[in-house]
Design a protein around this motif. Sequence first.
Motif, PDB file in Angstrom:
ATOM      1  N   HIS A 154     -44.270 -41.071 -82.203  1.00 40.09           N
ATOM      2  CA  HIS A 154     -44.958 -39.784 -82.306  1.00 40.09           C
ATOM      3  C   HIS A 154     -44.906 -39.023 -80.987  1.00 40.09           C
ATOM      4  O   HIS A 154     -44.872 -37.796 -80.974  1.00 40.09           O
ATOM      5  N   ASP A 155     -44.914 -39.762 -79.901  1.00 36.24           N
ATOM      6  CA  ASP A 155     -44.807 -39.162 -78.574  1.00 36.24           C
ATOM      7  C   ASP A 155     -44.549 -40.293 -77.589  1.00 36.24           C
ATOM      8  O   ASP A 155     -44.835 -41.455 -77.877  1.00 36.24           O
ATOM      9  N   GLY A 156     -44.011 -39.954 -76.437  1.00 35.51           N
ATOM     10  CA  GLY A 156     -43.770 -40.992 -75.464  1.00 35.51           C
ATOM     11  C   GLY A 156     -43.212 -40.442 -74.173  1.00 35.51           C
ATOM     12  O   GLY A 156     -42.696 -39.323 -74.124  1.00 35.51           O
ATOM     13  N   LEU A 157     -43.343 -41.243 -73.139  1.00 37.75           N
ATOM     14  CA  LEU A 157     -42.771 -40.877 -71.852  1.00 37.75           C
ATOM     15  C   LEU A 157     -42.263 -42.128 -71.168  1.00 37.75           C
ATOM     16  O   LEU A 157     -42.646 -43.245 -71.498  1.00 37.75           O
ATOM     17  N   ILE A 158     -41.355 -41.899 -70.229  1.00 40.12           N
ATOM     18  CA  ILE A 158     -40.793 -42.995 -69.453  1.00 40.12           C
ATOM     19  C   ILE A 158     -40.757 -42.535 -67.996  1.00 40.12           C
ATOM     20  O   ILE A 158     -40.334 -41.412 -67.708  1.00 40.12           O
ATOM     21  N   ILE A 159     -41.237 -43.388 -67.125  1.00 39.72           N
ATOM     22  CA  ILE A 159     -41.356 -43.042 -65.710  1.00 39.72           C
ATOM     23  C   ILE A 159     -40.514 -43.992 -64.876  1.00 39.72           C
ATOM     24  O   ILE A 159     -40.644 -45.210 -64.984  1.00 39.72           O
ATOM     25  N   ASN A 160     -39.653 -43.432 -64.057  1.00 37.91           N
ATOM     26  CA  ASN A 160     -38.905 -44.210 -63.073  1.00 37.91           C
ATOM     27  C   ASN A 160     -39.768 -44.243 -61.814  1.00 37.91           C
ATOM     28  O   ASN A 160     -39.952 -43.220 -61.157  1.00 37.91           O
TER      29      ASN A 160
ATOM     30  N   LYS B 137     -40.172 -40.163 -61.121  1.00 42.56           N
ATOM     31  CA  LYS B 137     -39.632 -39.158 -62.025  1.00 42.56           C
ATOM     32  C   LYS B 137     -40.070 -39.498 -63.441  1.00 42.56           C
ATOM     33  O   LYS B 137     -39.996 -40.647 -63.862  1.00 42.56           O
ATOM     34  N   THR B 138     -40.511 -38.488 -64.173  1.00 41.12           N
ATOM     35  CA  THR B 138     -40.987 -38.667 -65.541  1.00 41.12           C
ATOM     36  C   THR B 138     -40.043 -37.977 -66.514  1.00 41.12           C
ATOM     37  O   THR B 138     -39.591 -36.864 -66.270  1.00 41.12           O
ATOM     38  N   PHE B 139     -39.774 -38.671 -67.635  1.00 44.46           N
ATOM     39  CA  PHE B 139     -38.886 -38.152 -68.661  1.00 44.46           C
ATOM     40  C   PHE B 139     -39.540 -38.302 -70.027  1.00 44.46           C
ATOM     41  O   PHE B 139     -40.412 -39.147 -70.220  1.00 44.46           O
ATOM     42  N   LYS B 140     -39.088 -37.521 -70.972  1.00 44.10           N
ATOM     43  CA  LYS B 140     -39.556 -37.613 -72.356  1.00 44.10           C
ATOM     44  C   LYS B 140     -38.870 -38.792 -73.031  1.00 44.10           C
ATOM     45  O   LYS B 140     -37.650 -38.959 -72.936  1.00 44.10           O
ATOM     46  N   LEU B 141     -39.648 -39.625 -73.697  1.00 45.50           N
ATOM     47  CA  LEU B 141     -39.114 -40.729 -74.492  1.00 45.50           C
ATOM     48  C   LEU B 141     -38.880 -40.199 -75.898  1.00 45.50           C
ATOM     49  O   LEU B 141     -39.809 -39.735 -76.555  1.00 45.50           O
ATOM     50  N   MET B 142     -37.636 -40.248 -76.366  1.00 44.74           N
ATOM     51  CA  MET B 142     -37.261 -39.664 -77.655  1.00 44.74           C
ATOM     52  C   MET B 142     -37.202 -40.699 -78.777  1.00 44.74           C
ATOM     53  O   MET B 142     -37.425 -40.367 -79.941  1.00 44.74           O
ATOM     54  N   LYS B 143     -36.884 -41.943 -78.421  1.00 45.64           N
ATOM     55  CA  LYS B 143     -36.744 -43.002 -79.427  1.00 45.64           C
ATOM     56  C   LYS B 143     -36.912 -44.335 -78.730  1.00 45.64           C
ATOM     57  O   LYS B 143     -36.509 -44.494 -77.577  1.00 45.64           O
ATOM     58  N   ILE B 144     -37.512 -45.285 -79.435  1.00 43.08           N
ATOM     59  CA  ILE B 144     -37.664 -46.626 -78.881  1.00 43.08           C
ATOM     60  C   ILE B 144     -37.378 -47.646 -79.968  1.00 43.08           C
ATOM     61  O   ILE B 144     -37.764 -47.472 -81.121  1.00 43.08           O
ATOM     62  N   GLN B 145     -36.645 -48.694 -79.576  1.00 44.55           N
ATOM     63  CA  GLN B 145     -36.310 -49.791 -80.472  1.00 44.55           C
ATOM     64  C   GLN B 145     -36.498 -51.097 -79.717  1.00 44.55           C
ATOM     65  O   GLN B 145     -36.359 -51.134 -78.500  1.00 44.55           O
TER      66      GLN B 145
ATOM     67  N   THR C 139     -38.493 -50.400 -61.037  1.00 45.83           N
ATOM     68  CA  THR C 139     -39.413 -50.527 -62.156  1.00 45.83           C
ATOM     69  C   THR C 139     -39.532 -49.220 -62.940  1.00 45.83           C
ATOM     70  O   THR C 139     -39.574 -48.145 -62.347  1.00 45.83           O
ATOM     71  N   TRP C 140     -39.597 -49.365 -64.247  1.00 51.04           N
ATOM     72  CA  TRP C 140     -39.820 -48.239 -65.150  1.00 51.04           C
ATOM     73  C   TRP C 140     -41.088 -48.533 -65.947  1.00 51.04           C
ATOM     74  O   TRP C 140     -41.368 -49.685 -66.294  1.00 51.04           O
ATOM     75  N   ILE C 141     -41.850 -47.492 -66.233  1.00 52.06           N
ATOM     76  CA  ILE C 141     -43.040 -47.593 -67.070  1.00 52.06           C
ATOM     77  C   ILE C 141     -42.779 -46.755 -68.314  1.00 52.06           C
ATOM     78  O   ILE C 141     -42.351 -45.601 -68.214  1.00 52.06           O
ATOM     79  N   LEU C 142     -43.037 -47.325 -69.490  1.00 51.48           N
ATOM     80  CA  LEU C 142     -42.878 -46.598 -70.744  1.00 51.48           C
ATOM     81  C   LEU C 142     -44.211 -46.565 -71.464  1.00 51.48           C
ATOM     82  O   LEU C 142     -44.923 -47.582 -71.488  1.00 51.48           O
ATOM     83  N   GLU C 143     -44.533 -45.428 -72.042  1.00 53.48           N
ATOM     84  CA  GLU C 143     -45.667 -45.359 -72.949  1.00 53.48           C
ATOM     85  C   GLU C 143     -45.168 -44.774 -74.256  1.00 53.48           C
ATOM     86  O   GLU C 143     -44.575 -43.696 -74.284  1.00 53.48           O
ATOM     87  N   ALA C 144     -45.397 -45.526 -75.333  1.00 52.12           N
ATOM     88  CA  ALA C 144     -44.969 -45.105 -76.663  1.00 52.12           C
ATOM     89  C   ALA C 144     -46.200 -44.955 -77.552  1.00 52.12           C
ATOM     90  O   ALA C 144     -47.032 -45.853 -77.616  1.00 52.12           O
ATOM     91  N   PHE C 145     -46.307 -43.815 -78.201  1.00 50.94           N
ATOM     92  CA  PHE C 145     -47.400 -43.527 -79.126  1.00 50.94           C
ATOM     93  C   PHE C 145     -46.841 -43.697 -80.532  1.00 50.94           C
ATOM     94  O   PHE C 145     -46.043 -42.883 -81.003  1.00 50.94           O
ATOM     95  N   LEU C 146     -47.236 -44.799 -81.196  1.00 53.35           N
ATOM     96  CA  LEU C 146     -46.626 -45.234 -82.450  1.00 53.35           C
ATOM     97  C   LEU C 146     -47.647 -45.303 -83.580  1.00 53.35           C
ATOM     98  O   LEU C 146     -48.846 -45.151 -83.353  1.00 53.35           O
TER      99      LEU C 146
END
Length: 141
Positions: free
Chosen positions: A23-29, A2-10, A36-43
């Motif tokens: 700027h953009d991001g996603l998180i995958i369960n 399942k893929t979700f929109k990443l709204m904020k990362i700290q 395991t979760w995969i996150l991609e953050a465009f910073l």
Amino acid sequence: MKTFKLMKIQVVEEDNIRNFTLHDGLIINKEDEHQTWILEAFLDGAETEYFQKLQQSDKNVEILAVISNEKNDPAGLFASVHEVKPIGDKVSVLFSAHMRNQRNEYAEELLAYILDRKDISGDELLAEFKQQMKEKPRIKK
């Protein structure tokens, strides 16, 4: 998966929480046996060196991720930096992570912290608790 929109990362750093311009991001369960979760953050590209150092340290870091809606509480994850890839004036950071069950645990710790340090009760206690739940301060154990 399942893929979700990443709204904020700290990133949680000892006594601080480090914020980033996402700027953009996603998180995958991955929905695998290891949860395991995969996150991609465009910073911002200025963050490249910071994440390269995290990647080289090969340590897990605590990540707070807001998923799908900015109003959602942050989810706590323990993550390792898998890849750091500069793209123009930005950087793509890929994490491999595992969810940390913190929602109830954090609320209980926060309530104990407030009760231990302040002489308040009733409406004042409720107001303080609600405010602190929004701010999510780091609580030393």
